[in-house]
Design an enzyme around this catalytic site. Structure first.
Site, PDB file in Angstrom:
ATOM      1  N   SER A   9      22.238  32.948 -22.708  1.00 42.59           N
ATOM      2  CA  SER A   9      21.692  33.810 -23.764  1.00 42.59           C
ATOM      3  C   SER A   9      20.195  34.033 -23.575  1.00 42.59           C
ATOM      4  O   SER A   9      19.407  33.091 -23.619  1.00 42.59           O
ATOM      5  CB  SER A   9      21.950  33.185 -25.132  1.00 42.59           C
ATOM      6  OG  SER A   9      21.238  33.905 -26.107  1.00 42.59           O
ATOM      7  N   HIS A  34      23.937  37.061 -21.563  1.00 45.84           N
ATOM      8  CA  HIS A  34      24.329  37.387 -22.937  1.00 45.84           C
ATOM      9  C   HIS A  34      23.075  37.872 -23.669  1.00 45.84           C
ATOM     10  O   HIS A  34      22.060  37.167 -23.711  1.00 45.84           O
ATOM     11  CB  HIS A  34      24.883  36.092 -23.555  1.00 45.84           C
ATOM     12  CG  HIS A  34      25.355  36.189 -24.960  1.00 45.84           C
ATOM     13  ND1 HIS A  34      26.678  36.427 -25.301  1.00 45.84           N
ATOM     14  CD2 HIS A  34      24.700  36.039 -26.144  1.00 45.84           C
ATOM     15  CE1 HIS A  34      26.805  36.411 -26.620  1.00 45.84           C
ATOM     16  NE2 HIS A  34      25.617  36.187 -27.156  1.00 45.84           N
ATOM     17  N   ASP A  36      21.535  39.103 -27.235  1.00 44.04           N
ATOM     18  CA  ASP A  36      21.779  39.124 -28.672  1.00 44.04           C
ATOM     19  C   ASP A  36      20.975  40.245 -29.324  1.00 44.04           C
ATOM     20  O   ASP A  36      19.751  40.288 -29.203  1.00 44.04           O
ATOM     21  CB  ASP A  36      21.369  37.782 -29.283  1.00 44.04           C
ATOM     22  CG  ASP A  36      22.336  36.675 -28.918  1.00 44.04           C
ATOM     23  OD1 ASP A  36      23.535  36.821 -29.229  1.00 44.04           O
ATOM     24  OD2 ASP A  36      21.911  35.677 -28.315  1.00 44.04           O
ATOM     25  N   ASP A 176      30.008  30.576 -28.926  1.00 43.55           N
ATOM     26  CA  ASP A 176      28.581  30.929 -28.917  1.00 43.55           C
ATOM     27  C   ASP A 176      27.811  30.147 -29.975  1.00 43.55           C
ATOM     28  O   ASP A 176      28.077  30.285 -31.160  1.00 43.55           O
ATOM     29  CB  ASP A 176      28.452  32.440 -29.170  1.00 43.55           C
ATOM     30  CG  ASP A 176      27.011  32.932 -29.085  1.00 43.55           C
ATOM     31  OD1 ASP A 176      26.130  32.160 -28.680  1.00 43.55           O
ATOM     32  OD2 ASP A 176      26.797  34.116 -29.420  1.00 43.55           O
ATOM     33  N   GLY A 177      26.853  29.351 -29.500  1.00 44.64           N
ATOM     34  CA  GLY A 177      25.934  28.676 -30.421  1.00 44.64           C
ATOM     35  C   GLY A 177      26.050  27.162 -30.360  1.00 44.64           C
ATOM     36  O   GLY A 177      27.129  26.610 -30.558  1.00 44.64           O
TER      37      GLY A 177
HETATM   38  C1  DX5 Z   1      23.060  33.067 -32.207  1.00 46.17           C
HETATM   39  C2  DX5 Z   1      23.251  33.746 -30.870  1.00 46.17           C
HETATM   40  C3  DX5 Z   1      23.466  32.810 -29.718  1.00 46.17           C
HETATM   41  C4  DX5 Z   1      22.292  31.901 -29.464  1.00 46.17           C
HETATM   42  C5  DX5 Z   1      22.714  30.727 -28.643  1.00 46.17           C
HETATM   43  O1  DX5 Z   1      22.919  34.043 -33.188  1.00 46.17           O
HETATM   44  O2  DX5 Z   1      24.359  34.608 -30.933  1.00 46.17           O
HETATM   45  O3  DX5 Z   1      23.777  33.547 -28.553  1.00 46.17           O
HETATM   46  O4  DX5 Z   1      21.253  32.525 -28.839  1.00 46.17           O
HETATM   47  O5  DX5 Z   1      21.609  29.893 -28.479  1.00 46.17           O
HETATM   48  P1  DX5 Z   1      21.781  28.308 -28.350  1.00 46.17           P
HETATM   49  O6  DX5 Z   1      22.688  28.077 -27.174  1.00 46.17           O
HETATM   50  O7  DX5 Z   1      20.381  27.834 -28.101  1.00 46.17           O
HETATM   51  O8  DX5 Z   1      22.379  27.822 -29.625  1.00 46.17           O
HETATM   52 ZN    ZN Z   2      25.202  35.587 -29.136  1.00 49.74          ZN
END
Ligand code: DX5
Ligand code: ZN
Length: 225
Positions: A9, A34, A36, A176-177
């Site tokens: 991401s 990815h 966002d 995701d997350g």
């Molecule tokens: C959250 C996003 C994720 C996020 C993941 O709203 O959709 O893609 O960036 O980040 P990490 O892996 O640091 O939780």
């Molecule tokens: Zn995301």
């Protein structure tokens, strides 16, 4: 053996040095990038637009998946596809007709994923999974990185995987997350074949080492499952 694809991401990247960050991810051999996108309505903050997707497209041949945390994704789909997205992910909860949006995106020659928030029931996606290319289960509330992994989401992933296998469907299952070297194993065991990772890959100096560790942890489990 189950394997897992790693999607990095860019939310966790230093956007002031975006070209270096993309190069770092290529060297780390992540499977996709990815991106966002946030609109200040569906989630409280703003992030990225088609111009950034287009810039990243010019920097890499890695597949780009664009996670639209926005209202009315159907209105903006074309711009993101023209910018070079390989997969557009739309939320079940945002304001649009998901069935129509999925068809619209695929008719434009792009793959389409469907995302659900941690509190949304996976059963609500059943009627859409036949045509969806990816089910993205959010394991944090959308809009912020660096949140702790919501473990209850794994049960939804198990249910989605069972539904997919029972109906001989082919959509990918992504989480995701909050995915780390601690949580990646349970993600694979539950049936995910992709995880999205932000900070754990991009915060350390050595993204390659971080990626290797994540893969190793995923494979330990995969070898058994
Ligand atoms: C959250 C996003 C994720 C996020 C993941 O709203 O959709 O893609 O960036 O980040 P990490 O892996 O640091 O939780
Ligand atoms: Zn995301």
């Amino acid at each position: 053996m189950r394997t897992v694809r790693l999607s990095a991401s860019l939310l966790a990247a230093d956007l002031g040095r975006i070209e270096d960050e993309v190069k770092r991810l290529e060297e780390a051999q992540v499977d996709s990038i990815h991106l966002d996108v946030m609109d200040g309505h569906f989630v409280p903050y703003f992030a990225l637009g088609p111009d950034v997707v287009q810039a990243v497209r010019k920097m890499t041949r890695l597949p780009l998946e664009v996670h639209l945390m926005i209202q009315q994704p159907d209105r903006y789909a074309q711009s993101f596809i023209e910018a070079g997205a390989d997969l557009l992910i739309v939320h079940l909860e945002s304001y649009h007709d998901p069935k129509r949006t999925i068809a619209l995106i695929q008719e434009m020659g792009c793959r389409c994923g469907l995302a659900i928030n941690p509190m949304t029931l996976v059963e609500n996606t059943y009627s859409l999974l036949k045509t969806t290319d990816q089910l993205l289960c959010m394991s944090v509330n959308p809009g912020f990185m660096g949140q702790p992994f919501i473990i209850e989401v794994l049960e939804k992933v198990r249910v989605a995987r069972a539904f997919r296998d029972k109906h001989h469907l082919h959509f990918d299952i992504s989480i995701d997350g909050g995915v780390t070297d601690e949580t990646v194993g349970p993600c694979v065991t539950a049936g995910a074949n992709q995880v999205v990772v932000g900070r754990p890959i991009l915060s350390p100096k050595d993204a390659s080492e971080a990626t290797r560790l994540l893969r190793a942890r995923a494979n330990e489990v995969g070898a058994g499952g």
